[in-house]
Enzyme design. Structure first.
Site, PDB file in Angstrom:
ATOM      1  N   CYS A  80       0.840  -1.200   0.000  1.00  0.00           N
ATOM      2  CA  CYS A  80       0.000   0.000   0.000  1.00  0.00           C
ATOM      3  C   CYS A  80       0.879   1.256   0.000  1.00  0.00           C
ATOM      4  O   CYS A  80       1.594   1.504  -0.955  1.00  0.00           O
ATOM      5  CB  CYS A  80      -0.991  -0.042   1.155  1.00  0.00           C
ATOM      6  SG  CYS A  80      -2.373   1.123   0.947  1.00  0.00           S
ATOM      7  N   HIS A 195      -3.789  -4.789  -0.324  1.00  0.00           N
ATOM      8  CA  HIS A 195      -3.361  -5.350   0.962  1.00  0.00           C
ATOM      9  C   HIS A 195      -3.413  -6.879   0.878  1.00  0.00           C
ATOM     10  O   HIS A 195      -4.487  -7.459   1.040  1.00  0.00           O
ATOM     11  CB  HIS A 195      -4.277  -4.878   2.095  1.00  0.00           C
ATOM     12  CG  HIS A 195      -4.056  -3.466   2.502  1.00  0.00           C
ATOM     13  ND1 HIS A 195      -3.113  -3.097   3.428  1.00  0.00           N
ATOM     14  CD2 HIS A 195      -4.653  -2.318   2.096  1.00  0.00           C
ATOM     15  CE1 HIS A 195      -3.136  -1.788   3.588  1.00  0.00           C
ATOM     16  NE2 HIS A 195      -4.063  -1.288   2.797  1.00  0.00           N
ATOM     17  N   GLU A 197      -2.465  -9.010   3.007  1.00  0.00           N
ATOM     18  CA  GLU A 197      -2.833  -9.557   4.313  1.00  0.00           C
ATOM     19  C   GLU A 197      -4.328  -9.447   4.588  1.00  0.00           C
ATOM     20  O   GLU A 197      -4.837 -10.047   5.543  1.00  0.00           O
ATOM     21  CB  GLU A 197      -2.029  -8.857   5.413  1.00  0.00           C
ATOM     22  CG  GLU A 197      -2.510  -7.484   5.811  1.00  0.00           C
ATOM     23  CD  GLU A 197      -2.130  -6.359   4.873  1.00  0.00           C
ATOM     24  OE1 GLU A 197      -2.384  -5.186   5.213  1.00  0.00           O
ATOM     25  OE2 GLU A 197      -1.559  -6.643   3.791  1.00  0.00           O
TER      26      GLU A 197
END
Length: 218
Positions: A80, A195, A197
């Site tokens: 990001c 992202h 994750e």
């Protein structure tokens, strides 16, 4: 494999840490210059404004340490804001210099789509990722190897990175009829605008492939 996650005060460290630990990686979260200089593989996460991110790195004397590590081939994954700071500069709230690890700049996403209709900025939500045209429709041999073209990942961003060279575009997404750079790579330096994750199974697959790359580098 030991992964060093860079803590400079602007990131959701817990979710990033857990994603790497899911695959058995040993994770160290640190803002220590000496620990980063001894790292075998780096992750630069981040949320917020470009200027604040670079100020956080510079305040801890980390910007040049990161550049030195990448110069000798240490793998680095920017996430990001962490991806955006890999580039030369950004025009977010003025003109600000980045780490200069991938040639190019960061610009605001247009407030209208390709038909001239207003569109929401920031771009928030799940969006497809596609191989850039230069890759011939394939992610083979990249950290996206296990992501099918058109698979969706989770984005939150108001600015887009624009690599100076097409060879550094790793993946694109589509918003408002435009292709935006979803990921970039120069050597062992990789940036993901989304992202991983927070992107479920496909996001985790990108992290897994990055770990494989890190292991191969050692």
């Amino acid at each position: 494999m030991k992964i060093t996650v860079i803590d400079y005060g602007l990131s959701n460290l817990l979710s990033v840490r857990r994603a790497f630990e899911y695959f058995g990686a040993e994770v160290e979260v640190t803002g220590s210059r000496s620990r980063i200089l001894s790292a075998k593989a780096l992750v630069l996460p981040g949320v917020g404004a470009f200027k604040d991110g670079m100020a956080g790195l510079s305040g801890l004397s980390l910007a040049d340490a990161i550049a030195d590590k990448c110069a000798v081939g240490t793998p680095l994954l920017g996430i990001c804001l962490g991806m955006q700071m890999l580039f030369d500069e950004s025009d977010e709230f003025g003109r600000h210099r980045g780490l200069g690890l991938i040639p190019g700049r960061v610009e605001r996403i247009p407030g209208v789509d390709t038909d001239g209709a207003p569109q929401r900025v920031p771009h928030v939500g799940w969006a497809p990722v596609l191989p850039p045209q230069k890759r011939g429709g394939s992610f083979r041999g990249t950290v996206f190897e296990d992501v099918p073209p058109g698979g969706e990942l989770y984005f939150v961003h108001s600015y887009e990175a624009k690599p100076a060279y097409d060879a550094h575009r790793l993946a694109d997404t589509v918003y408002g009829g435009r292709r935006l750079c979803a990921a970039a790579q120069k050597g062992s330096v990789i940036g993901c605008q989304f992202h991983p994750e927070k992107s479920g199974k496909l996001g985790l697959s990108v992290i897994h492939r990055y770990l494989i790359l890190c292991e191969a580098a050692h």
